[in-house]
Design a protein around this motif. Structure first.
Motif, mmCIF file in Angstrom:
data_model
loop_
_atom_site.group_PDB
_atom_site.id
_atom_site.type_symbol
_atom_site.label_atom_id
_atom_site.label_comp_id
_atom_site.label_asym_id
_atom_site.label_seq_id
_atom_site.Cartn_x
_atom_site.Cartn_y
_atom_site.Cartn_z
ATOM 1 N N ASN A 2 -6.707 -3.765 -3.852
ATOM 2 C CA ASN A 2 -8.009 -3.161 -4.097
ATOM 3 C C ASN A 2 -9.118 -4.200 -4.123
ATOM 4 N N GLY A 162 -18.405 4.462 0.775
ATOM 5 C CA GLY A 162 -17.515 5.123 -0.172
ATOM 6 C C GLY A 162 -16.367 5.831 0.523
ATOM 7 N N ILE A 163 -16.647 6.480 1.631
ATOM 8 C CA ILE A 163 -15.588 7.159 2.382
ATOM 9 C C ILE A 163 -14.616 6.143 2.971
ATOM 10 N N ALA A 165 -13.998 3.200 1.710
ATOM 11 C CA ALA A 165 -13.235 2.642 0.589
ATOM 12 C C ALA A 165 -12.108 3.586 0.182
ATOM 13 N N MET A 166 -12.386 4.896 0.197
ATOM 14 C CA MET A 166 -11.314 5.848 -0.123
ATOM 15 C C MET A 166 -10.219 5.807 0.937
ATOM 16 N N ALA A 167 -10.606 5.665 2.201
ATOM 17 C CA ALA A 167 -9.598 5.595 3.263
ATOM 18 C C ALA A 167 -8.777 4.323 3.144
ATOM 19 N N SER A 169 -8.273 2.604 0.368
ATOM 20 C CA SER A 169 -7.448 2.624 -0.842
ATOM 21 C C SER A 169 -6.191 3.465 -0.647
ATOM 22 N N GLY A 170 -6.186 4.326 0.352
ATOM 23 C CA GLY A 170 -4.968 5.066 0.692
ATOM 24 C C GLY A 170 -3.889 4.148 1.216
#
Length: 177
Positions: A2, A162-163, A165-167, A169-170
């Motif tokens: 992360n 943000g999108i 970062a979410m991808a 973090s997957g």
């Protein structure tokens, strides 16, 4: 993982906001080369200077001049190798990127093998280049009249970050030891 993803995205977002889109291909390549050379050079500094002289507390101050030289030399080298690519004025944003320093310090402290360090530096540089390319594409796609005026510019860039970062973090835990 992360920490690395957040470092990549924050550096890409800051660089994306500060640079015009025409400079992004040259900036991405310069950052990729600087990252690879910075991490490998940091390992050499660790091996030849820090470890024999027991200068662990001065690691940061010994690494910063190396990164400053790279931030100055890599755009000049790219200007000679690829004359069509815009590489003038990239030294300051490259120097401001915490990505190179953030990757070089753990690589020096963990004493990873040379080949792993080189692969880590090249992979991180190419990943950063990909993130910059995705941000440039996002900026190009959001320059339409259909986008509400309140979302144009930095707000849509933050939403895109943000999108992304979410991808990313997957992928956390995908390459565990």
């Amino acid at each position: 993982m992360n920490d690395y993803v957040l470092t990549l995205l924050s550096a890409a977002l800051v660089s994306h906001v500060l640079l015009p889109p025409s400079h992004l291909p040259g900036f991405g390549l310069a950052c990729a080369v600087t990252t690879a050379l910075g991490v490998c050079g940091g390992r050499l500094i660790e091996h030849w200077l820090i470890a024999p002289w027991q200068l662990e507390d001065l690691r940061l101050f010994l690494l910063l001049p190396w990164l400053a030289v790279l931030a100055w030399a890599v755009p000049l080298l790219l200007a000679r190798l690829r004359p069509g690519m815009i590489s003038q004025g990239l030294g300051t944003p490259i120097l401001g990127n915490a990505l190179v320093l953030g990757l070089a310090l753990p690589a020096m402290a963990e004493h990873t093998p040379w080949l792993a360090t080189l692969g880590w530096g090249i992979g991180a540089g190419l990943g950063f280049w990909l993130a910059l390319t995705l941000f440039a594409d996002l900026q190009q796609r959001t320059e339409h009249e259909q986008l509400p005026r309140a979302l144009r510019g930095l707000p849509i860039a933050l939403i895109g970050a943000g999108i992304m970062a979410m991808a990313c973090s997957g992928l956390n835990g995908l390459f565990t030891q």
